[in-house]
Design an enzyme around this catalytic site. Sequence first.
Site, short mmCIF file in Angstrom:
data_model
loop_
_atom_site.label_atom_id
_atom_site.label_comp_id
_atom_site.label_asym_id
_atom_site.label_seq_id
_atom_site.Cartn_x
_atom_site.Cartn_y
_atom_site.Cartn_z
N ARG A 169 3.74 -0.96 4.35
CA ARG A 169 4.08 0.43 4.66
C ARG A 169 4.27 0.61 6.16
NH1 ARG A 169 -0.78 2.23 0.77
NH2 ARG A 169 0.31 1.98 -1.21
N LYS A 225 -4.48 9.89 -3.41
CA LYS A 225 -4.73 11.05 -4.28
C LYS A 225 -5.61 10.66 -5.45
CE LYS A 225 -0.26 11.50 -4.67
NZ LYS A 225 0.20 10.65 -3.57
N ALA A 261 4.91 5.39 -8.72
CA ALA A 261 3.61 5.73 -8.15
C ALA A 261 2.60 4.63 -8.40
CB ALA A 261 3.11 7.03 -8.79
N GLY A 262 1.58 4.61 -7.58
CA GLY A 262 0.48 3.67 -7.79
C GLY A 262 -0.79 4.33 -7.31
N ASP A 301 1.24 7.93 -1.14
CA ASP A 301 0.21 6.93 -0.87
C ASP A 301 -0.97 7.49 -0.08
OD1 ASP A 301 1.95 5.01 -2.03
OD2 ASP A 301 3.02 4.87 -0.14
N THR A 321 2.72 -0.46 -5.88
CA THR A 321 3.74 -0.73 -6.89
C THR A 321 4.64 -1.90 -6.51
OG1 THR A 321 3.71 1.57 -7.53
CG2 THR A 321 5.68 0.36 -8.12
N LYS A 347 -8.22 8.92 -5.63
CA LYS A 347 -9.65 9.08 -5.37
C LYS A 347 -10.07 10.55 -5.53
CE LYS A 347 -13.32 8.28 -2.19
NZ LYS A 347 -13.84 7.92 -0.92
N ASP A 382 -12.09 5.92 8.16
CA ASP A 382 -12.68 4.66 8.62
C ASP A 382 -11.65 3.70 9.19
OD1 ASP A 382 -12.02 4.89 5.78
OD2 ASP A 382 -12.39 2.73 5.72
P1 IMP Z 1 12.20 6.07 -5.98
O1 IMP Z 1 11.17 7.08 -6.30
O2 IMP Z 1 11.89 4.70 -6.53
O3 IMP Z 1 13.59 6.52 -6.33
O4 IMP Z 1 12.21 5.86 -4.38
C1 IMP Z 1 12.69 6.87 -3.49
C2 IMP Z 1 11.84 6.88 -2.22
O5 IMP Z 1 10.54 7.36 -2.52
C3 IMP Z 1 11.67 5.51 -1.56
O6 IMP Z 1 11.62 5.66 -0.16
C4 IMP Z 1 10.31 5.07 -2.09
O7 IMP Z 1 9.68 4.14 -1.24
C5 IMP Z 1 9.56 6.40 -2.10
N1 IMP Z 1 8.48 6.44 -3.08
C6 IMP Z 1 8.58 6.56 -4.42
N2 IMP Z 1 7.35 6.58 -4.98
C7 IMP Z 1 6.47 6.47 -3.98
C8 IMP Z 1 5.04 6.47 -3.93
O8 IMP Z 1 4.34 6.56 -4.95
N3 IMP Z 1 4.50 6.34 -2.71
C9 IMP Z 1 5.24 6.27 -1.57
N4 IMP Z 1 6.56 6.29 -1.57
C10 IMP Z 1 7.18 6.38 -2.76
#
Ligand code: IMP
Length: 432
Positions: free
Chosen positions: A304, A16, A39-40, A13, A299, A18, A332
């Site tokens: 957070r 990236k 991911a998001g 998070d 997502t 941007k 910011d």
């Molecule tokens: P999973 O990837 O869904 O198996 O999650 C495993 C861990 O990675 C968890 O703590 C999720 O919150 C974290 N996680 C997975 N993808 C992301 C992301 O894109 N950003 C931040 N944390 C993530």
Amino acid sequence: MANIVVVGAQWGDEAKGKMVDYLSRRAGMVVRYGGGNNAGHTVVVDGETYKFHLVPCGILYPEVVCVIADGVVIDPAVLIAEIEKLTARGHSVSHLKVSQNAHLIMPYHRLMDQLEERRRGTGALGTTGRGIGPAYADKATRNGIRMHELMDRARFEERLREQIAEKNLLFTRIYESEPLDGKAVLEEYLEYAEKLRPFVCDTVSLIGEAIRRDVGVVFEGAQGTLLDLDLGTYPYVTSSHPIAGGACLGTGIGPTAIDAVVGVAKSYTTRVGAGVFPTELTDDIGDYIRERGHEYGTTTGRPRRCGWLDSVVLRYAAQVNGMSCLSLGLLDVLTGLDTVKICVGYQVDGAFTQEMPCDLPYRTDLQAVYETLPGWSEDISGARCLDDLPETCRLYIRRVEELAGVPIATLSVGPGRDQTIILPTAHALLEN
Ligand code: IMP
């Protein structure tokens, strides 16, 4: 243009998207190399917000070939929804390519993810519940179903039959849950197959050709260094390889094809899900950062966890990624704080260390050691060069750079494309 890997330097998070968007304007190809729709990536263009889970951020540039490569696990329903949304907003997706070797996320993966988390109880990892871990587990045990199998009806039917039979035994006998209806899954996935067919191809050759022709390839990392399966805070990690080395594994390029690695970091730290977080703030300052930084998952919508910047994490990320430079974002968000802190090391077993302890995930006794710097109150969202920033903010940036041990290439002071400050390092490393 150079071939550049963009990686998250923290726990994901880091914005990236941007950075990938910025580099995409001169690239010939953007490649997503790992992870899935856990991911998001958010990109704001002319005030319009785009959220991507699977499609590379470069898709907004019609002349840039966008690849979802072998290392990604694909939930077809999510990918199709993303394609349809982009099309509905008037964007062409004809330049999107999907690897025939990418593994599929199946309904039983999502179910297993959720049932496993429930089984772990208080020890739950806090996964996104999207089936990521079980899909990668099936890949490792040679049970995965790949995109090219989905394209071949007879083959897919056979593979699905075998997998559903096995998974249903697990669901009914181990998890005491309902079995899945294999016929319904088959029908659902055969529909997806037709929608995805135009995009599926041999992306290893495609990427290899782009490298040979020197078009400039951006490798878009997902998640962050400390979520890496091997080099992150195991077991509180994801099941893929977000680090720069993952770009080789997930796409079919060799390490020598990479010219630069950009680590993207926030000016503070966040983490979602469970696991150690040495600089976590559970007070008003943590809430202030969360609200100003809109720190809620793209997502899952989960709030957070927020904390001060951790330079031990940054130095570690610099090492394991072979980072060429750092892109420091969300500056910011820190505006308005009287003082800002940077973690400069940890107190472990009565001793001070600046190295990442290999047993960090289990170190409940670890104390972050901070350096306190003056804050700034001026609105910096309109800053377009270093001189536009208050002196205290520049002091903070300089200190981060010193502690991280890599030059800062860009600074970000807001989500907009124009809210990026390009430093000389960027010109030297990324623009040639
Ligand atoms: P999973 O990837 O869904 O198996 O999650 C495993 C861990 O990675 C968890 O703590 C999720 O919150 C974290 N996680 C997975 N993808 C992301 C992301 O894109 N950003 C931040 N944390 C993530």
